[in-house]
Design a protein around this motif. Sequence first.
Motif, PDB file in Angstrom:
ATOM      1  N   LEU A   1       0.832  -1.197   0.000  1.00 16.81           N
ATOM      2  CA  LEU A   1       0.000   0.000   0.000  1.00 16.81           C
ATOM      3  C   LEU A   1       0.873   1.256   0.000  1.00 16.81           C
ATOM      4  O   LEU A   1       1.836   1.349   0.769  1.00 16.81           O
TER       5      LEU A   1
ATOM      6  N   SER B   1       2.775   3.018   3.183  1.00 14.44           N
ATOM      7  CA  SER B   1       2.880   2.028   4.266  1.00 14.44           C
ATOM      8  C   SER B   1       4.282   1.968   4.829  1.00 14.44           C
ATOM      9  O   SER B   1       5.264   2.325   4.164  1.00 14.44           O
TER      10      SER B   1
ATOM     11  N   TYR C   1     -11.725   2.978   0.335  1.00 17.38           N
ATOM     12  CA  TYR C   1     -10.597   3.650   0.973  1.00 17.38           C
ATOM     13  C   TYR C   1     -11.072   4.620   2.046  1.00 17.38           C
ATOM     14  O   TYR C   1     -12.143   5.213   1.934  1.00 17.38           O
TER      15      TYR C   1
ATOM     16  N   THR D   1      -5.894   4.422   3.420  1.00 17.62           N
ATOM     17  CA  THR D   1      -5.831   3.019   3.818  1.00 17.62           C
ATOM     18  C   THR D   1      -7.133   2.320   3.423  1.00 17.62           C
ATOM     19  O   THR D   1      -8.125   2.982   3.090  1.00 17.62           O
TER      20      THR D   1
END
Length: 252
Positions: free
Chosen positions: A145, A148, A171, A176
Amino acid sequence: MSTIDLNADLGEGFGRWRLTDDEQLLSVVTSANVACGFHAGDAATMRRVCELAVERGVTIGAQVSYRDLAGFGRRSMDVPPAELAAEVAYQVGALEVFARAAGARVAYVKPHGALYNRVVHDEEQARAVVDGVRLADAGLPVLGLPGSRLLALAGEAGLPAVPEAFADRAYTDEGTLVPRGRHGAVVSDPEAVVERSVGLARGGTVTAHSGASIAVRARSLCLHGDTPGAVRLARRVREHLVAAGVTVEAFA
């Protein structure tokens, strides 16, 4: 011209049970995240998917997970870092045997399920995954992601960090993924999935669960293979991407 990779989670079966239509999906995607036996997959399945991937010219990636066959890798676990690193390397190594036998190599690593979500914020678990990847192959790209801890630590360790997006997952405003247990976490409307795919590939934006437009810059787009009509939807996504002037090709 925009360029995007299409990846899908494949080989998610065990014994006589099969979840994904591997053969059909491998005619659409450019990268295959192959289950390595910890959340799904077994030796025969890994071998079959690797052979099919090589036949179709699809890049092979190792999808590593917590050791959780019963929970399909979707239950978060507190695994000691050294143990997790060893288990990540173990899974990559297992798939590498079958990739080599088919005439290819494992080209990248992507965490699955609870591990994928955990390493977005958990420094210790993210570092353990990176250590495991380096133990298996110090040059392997890591798919994860954007923003991240996993991708940040992978980059610091000298591993290519490849950001990915999800057209069929909701999302948060922070970029996230909305937890699967929450209403609306999975986008089920095919038209919306297609529209979001083109938006992500062309403009690097997606509509969050709140309705806000957020930036999600990604080199790869994940198409889930365990949803109803997955193959038909994947084909539509690829067709619309090409029609929109997007080049669809593997990142590795």
